[in-house]
Design a protein around this motif. Structure first.
Motif, PDB file in Angstrom:
ATOM      1  N   UNK A 114      33.141  72.120  37.369  1.00  9.42           N
ATOM      2  CA  UNK A 114      33.457  73.201  38.307  1.00  9.42           C
ATOM      3  C   UNK A 114      34.872  73.705  38.046  1.00  9.42           C
ATOM      4  N   UNK A 115      35.024  75.017  38.082  1.00 11.19           N
ATOM      5  CA  UNK A 115      36.334  75.614  37.840  1.00 11.19           C
ATOM      6  C   UNK A 115      36.508  76.106  36.418  1.00 11.19           C
ATOM      7  N   UNK A 116      35.698  75.580  35.497  1.00 15.88           N
ATOM      8  CA  UNK A 116      35.794  76.014  34.093  1.00 15.88           C
ATOM      9  C   UNK A 116      35.071  77.336  33.885  1.00 15.88           C
ATOM     10  N   UNK A 117      35.632  78.144  32.996  1.00 14.11           N
ATOM     11  CA  UNK A 117      34.924  79.336  32.536  1.00 14.11           C
ATOM     12  C   UNK A 117      34.536  79.125  31.075  1.00 14.11           C
ATOM     13  N   UNK A 118      33.338  79.569  30.732  1.00  9.91           N
ATOM     14  CA  UNK A 118      32.871  79.445  29.344  1.00  9.91           C
ATOM     15  C   UNK A 118      32.487  80.841  28.856  1.00  9.91           C
ATOM     16  N   UNK A 119      33.193  81.308  27.849  1.00 12.09           N
ATOM     17  CA  UNK A 119      32.946  82.658  27.331  1.00 12.09           C
ATOM     18  C   UNK A 119      31.676  82.653  26.484  1.00 12.09           C
ATOM     19  N   UNK A 120      30.785  83.582  26.817  1.00 15.85           N
ATOM     20  CA  UNK A 120      29.523  83.722  26.075  1.00 15.85           C
ATOM     21  C   UNK A 120      29.329  85.202  25.764  1.00 15.85           C
ATOM     22  N   UNK A 121      29.410  85.582  24.490  1.00 17.45           N
ATOM     23  CA  UNK A 121      29.147  86.989  24.171  1.00 17.45           C
ATOM     24  C   UNK A 121      27.670  87.317  24.424  1.00 17.45           C
ATOM     25  N   UNK A 122      27.420  88.488  25.022  1.00 21.55           N
ATOM     26  CA  UNK A 122      26.039  88.952  25.220  1.00 21.55           C
ATOM     27  C   UNK A 122      25.710  89.959  24.123  1.00 21.55           C
ATOM     28  N   UNK A 123      24.465  89.987  23.650  1.00 17.13           N
ATOM     29  CA  UNK A 123      23.327  89.148  24.006  1.00 17.13           C
ATOM     30  C   UNK A 123      23.509  87.693  23.534  1.00 17.13           C
ATOM     31  N   UNK A 124      22.969  86.782  24.352  1.00 12.44           N
ATOM     32  CA  UNK A 124      23.134  85.348  24.101  1.00 12.44           C
ATOM     33  C   UNK A 124      21.770  84.664  24.156  1.00 12.44           C
ATOM     34  N   UNK A 125      21.702  83.501  23.575  1.00  8.47           N
ATOM     35  CA  UNK A 125      20.484  82.698  23.695  1.00  8.47           C
ATOM     36  C   UNK A 125      20.369  82.230  25.149  1.00  8.47           C
ATOM     37  N   UNK A 126      19.166  82.304  25.690  1.00  5.31           N
ATOM     38  CA  UNK A 126      18.942  82.101  27.125  1.00  5.31           C
ATOM     39  C   UNK A 126      19.515  80.795  27.687  1.00  5.31           C
ATOM     40  N   UNK A 127      19.567  79.761  26.873  1.00  2.86           N
ATOM     41  CA  UNK A 127      19.950  78.452  27.418  1.00  2.86           C
ATOM     42  C   UNK A 127      21.464  78.279  27.606  1.00  2.86           C
ATOM     43  N   UNK A 128      22.283  79.093  26.914  1.00  2.00           N
ATOM     44  CA  UNK A 128      23.740  78.868  27.034  1.00  2.00           C
ATOM     45  C   UNK A 128      24.237  78.992  28.483  1.00  2.00           C
ATOM     46  N   UNK A 129      24.006  80.133  29.140  1.00  2.00           N
ATOM     47  CA  UNK A 129      24.573  80.248  30.495  1.00  2.00           C
ATOM     48  C   UNK A 129      23.963  79.251  31.472  1.00  2.00           C
ATOM     49  N   UNK A 130      22.691  78.937  31.268  1.00  2.00           N
ATOM     50  CA  UNK A 130      22.043  78.017  32.224  1.00  2.00           C
ATOM     51  C   UNK A 130      22.628  76.615  32.102  1.00  2.00           C
ATOM     52  N   UNK A 131      22.914  76.185  30.875  1.00  2.00           N
ATOM     53  CA  UNK A 131      23.514  74.849  30.702  1.00  2.00           C
ATOM     54  C   UNK A 131      24.924  74.820  31.283  1.00  2.00           C
ATOM     55  N   UNK A 132      25.640  75.925  31.146  1.00  2.00           N
ATOM     56  CA  UNK A 132      26.992  75.999  31.707  1.00  2.00           C
ATOM     57  C   UNK A 132      26.919  75.869  33.236  1.00  2.00           C
ATOM     58  N   UNK A 133      25.977  76.630  33.828  1.00  2.00           N
ATOM     59  CA  UNK A 133      25.827  76.598  35.297  1.00  2.00           C
ATOM     60  C   UNK A 133      25.391  75.231  35.786  1.00  2.00           C
ATOM     61  N   UNK A 134      24.574  74.564  35.003  1.00  2.00           N
ATOM     62  CA  UNK A 134      24.048  73.259  35.407  1.00  2.00           C
ATOM     63  C   UNK A 134      25.182  72.286  35.728  1.00  2.00           C
ATOM     64  N   UNK A 135      26.291  72.433  35.029  1.00  2.00           N
ATOM     65  CA  UNK A 135      27.399  71.496  35.253  1.00  2.00           C
ATOM     66  C   UNK A 135      28.500  72.117  36.116  1.00  2.00           C
ATOM     67  N   UNK A 136      28.142  73.180  36.857  1.00  2.00           N
ATOM     68  CA  UNK A 136      29.047  73.743  37.859  1.00  2.00           C
ATOM     69  C   UNK A 136      30.087  74.696  37.301  1.00  2.00           C
TER      70      UNK A 136
END
Ligand code: PMP
Ligand code: GLU
Length: 400
Positions: A114-136
């Motif tokens: 929680x508190x971390x930001x992870x930069x993901x250029x779009x378009x992205x593979x579907x699992x990247x943002x979901x895995x980031x969110x999973x850990x807050x």
């Protein structure tokens, strides 16, 4: 409520690629002819020499292995990385997991909170943002444009970095856009990242799949000064047609590798022993099958992109790598589908599935609204047949 599910999954969406794959399988089972451009996996069988190595390994592979991979497989990863990517890691930096998706999951668990930001250029593979969110943590999506080859610029990267940036996840060649970075383009991004203390995760799983003379450049070769902060993710799924074997790996600092080993030691124990033996054989074996598959993908790419561009209302640039085309389909909005008018890529993808039996994943969950991802890991005749049917359906369609 004591029997409630953990809230951490509330923020996470199911995998859209796997959802479309399941839907296509269901329709097929019900007897419909379906053109499968949904899931991103080679349609080729695993090369025979790999299958043979697996058969031989069965007799010897009855037991647990080293948590993050057998010495043979980790050595094979190092050898293949030197041969294909031009740099040589040491085996203690290699952590083998149950596919690159699992490897990315391990990394997310080891790095993000929680508190971390992870930069993901779009378009992205579907699992990247979901895995980031999973850990807050929070995915920080940075848009790129088709007219820039869907590539992130150094300026856009600089503008996205904040003191909370924990990592960037860069995929080259990219799923879903096929975008890939030249050495100069990667170097420009690395210059920005060198000035900012964050992890750099480079997903290079499509590195062997580049076309028309475009060469993949590994970030570790282009910017070795990123040093301990750099993590390369790779695997055998795409290059060797081995999706079902579930073998991928990270190459990180030895310190991060220890953290990943801790995670794996409390979860999978080790990737399947036979699959590891097969992957090791794939990596150090003959290269002709890999080259043959790449040639076939190259021909299919042309067929797919030209066929899509022949459809009025659809436009698609030629991607540099991977096996996806990501055309804009906004020109199809307004087509009537039952009592609805198409108004999104999701609508178009459901319409083409319904009318032509074409399974392809709508762009929204990839951060690419207005676009549909067509995987061209299918035969040229399937591609031709499907796109001919789609063109006819578009020309025939009733519009608002
Ligand atoms: N990264 C990217 C960009 C992918 O497209 C995939 C395939 N879904 C993966 C990682 C994971 O591959 P696997 O788990 O099959 O190794
Ligand atoms: N990489 C493939 C895809 O994007 C496999 C499915 C998945 O793991 O998402 O379709």
């Amino acid at each position: 409520m004591s029997h409630a599910f953990a809230q951490r999954l509330d923020a996470v969406a199911p995998s859209a690629t796997l959802a479309m794959t399941a839907k296509a399988a269901e329709l097929r089972a019900a007897g419909r002819k379906i053109y499968g451009f949904g899931v991103g996996e080679p349609d080729f069988p695993t090369p025979e020499y790999v299958q043979q190595a697996a058969r031989e390994a069965v007799a010897k592979s009855s037991h647990y292995t080293n948590v993050v991979g057998t010495p043979e497989l980790r050595a094979a990863v190092c050898e293949a990385t030197a041969r294909d990517r031009g740099w040589t890691p040491s085996p203690d930096r290699v952590c083998v997991g149950v596919g690159a998706k699992h490897v990315l999951f391990n990394l997310a668990l080891a790095l993000f909170e929680a508190g971390d930001e992870v930069i993901i250029p779009a378009p992205y593979w579907v699992s990247y943002p979901e895995q980031v969110r999973l850990f807050g943590a929070t995915p920080k999506i940075v848009e790129t444009r088709a007219q820039d080859g869907w590539r992130l610029s150094a300026e856009a990267l600089r503008a996205a970095l904040t003191p909370r940036t924990k990592a960037i996840i860069l995929c080259t060649p990219s799923n879903p856009s096929g975008a890939a970075y030249s050495a100069e383009e990667l170097r420009a991004l690395a210059e920005v990242l060198l000035g900012h203390d964050c992890f750099v995760i480079a997903d290079e799983i499509y590195g062997e799949l580049c076309y028309d003379g475009f060469e993949h450049h590994s970030l570790a070769k282009v910017a070795p000064e990123l040093g301990e902060r750099l993590v390369i993710v790779d695997g055998v799924s795409k290059t060797y047609a081995m999706t079902g074997w579930r073998i991928g790996w990270s190459i990180s600092s030895a310190a991060l590798a220890k953290q990943i080993a801790k995670v794996q030691g409390q979860s999978t124990t080790n990737p399947t022993a036979v699959a590891q033996a097969a992957a090791a054989a794939a990596l150090v074996g003959p290269r002709d099958e890999v080259h043959r598959m790449r040639e076939l993908f190259a021909a299919r790419r042309r067929r797919m992109v030209e066929g899509l561009n022949a459809i009025p209302g659809v436009s698609c640039d030629m991607p540099r790598g991977a096996f996806y085309a990501l055309p804009n389909v906004e020109g199809l909005y307004g087509i009537r589908h039952g009592d609805k008018l198409l108004a999104s890529a999701a609508d178009v993808s459901l319409w083409q599935l319904d009318v032509c039996g074409i399974a392809a994943v709508a762009g929204e969950p990839f951060g690419a609204p207005g676009h549909i991802r067509y995987s061209y890991a299918a035969s040229e005749s399937q591609i031709d047949e499907a796109l001919t049917a789609l063109r006819a359906a578009v020309l025939d369609a009733e519009r608002a």
